[in-house]
Design a protein around this motif. Structure first.
Motif: not given
Length: 200
Positions: A151-160, A165-174, A189-196
């Protein structure tokens, strides 16, 4: 906006439960590995004073500090807060899923489940209100995160790199680099996250 990362749950009992779990687990593992307070604080890159407070159960450590202590002890964050057990399959009651971050507007990061050991996988559920932000200096080398916005919209910043990431979309990040999650929108904003995370 806030970059507050301390464990600040609504109920004092919840904070006490997490603090007590941390105190017992860290002290026990430190002694089993024959590490002094000085040596563990050096390996984790945190002050000895903070480590003493954590072991006494009086600290309110950030997620970043929990990650550093877990890595230094060869554990997962889930093991530090007792959200993991030994059997091949087990249930985790909702009451046993700690909230390890609270935003100033009431957002939260809840650790839903996690595996044991330094090569760990964790499942998180985040809620962030408009204007809330979480910042991390980065996790151990090779750490990856999978994120899915419910739900909502995530602004994800990793390094530069910055992603929306809009509702229904996914992202992969180092996420072994500095990164942040933010709700720059006008709705929750509601999001789930898996960390490996892999060590060695």
């Amino acid at each position: 906006m806030t970059n507050k990362v301390n464990i600040t749950t609504d109920g004092g009992a919840d904070v006490a439960r997490v603090s007590n779990a941390l105190s017992l687990t860290i002290k026990s593992w430190r002694k089993s590995k024959k590490l002094s307070l000085d040596e563990l604080s050096r390996r984790a890159g945190i002050s000895k004073g903070m480590l003493v407070e954590v072991e006494k159960g009086t600290a309110n450590p950030s997620i970043a500090i929990l990650c550093k202590l877990a890595a230094a002890l060869g554990l997962s964050v889930a093991e530090l807060v007792n959200v993991t057990r030994a059997p091949a399959a087990f249930l985790i009651d909702s009451d046993d899923m700690p909230v390890l971050w609270r935003g100033e507007q009431g957002g939260s990061a809840q650790l839903l489940a996690g595996t044991r050991g330094p090569d760990m996988i964790e499942l998180w559920r985040w809620t962030m209100f408009p204007g809330e932000i979480f910042t991390s200096a980065g996790h151990p080398e090779g750490t990856a995160e999978l994120l899915h916005v419910e739900q909502g919209e995530l602004t994800l910043k990793v390094a530069d790199t910055e992603l929306c990431v809009v509702q229904g979309a996914s992202a992969v990040a180092r996420t072994d680099a500095a990164h942040q999650y933010a709700n720059d929108g006008n709705h929750m904003l509601i999001f789930t996250m898996c960390v490996a995370e892999r060590h060695g």
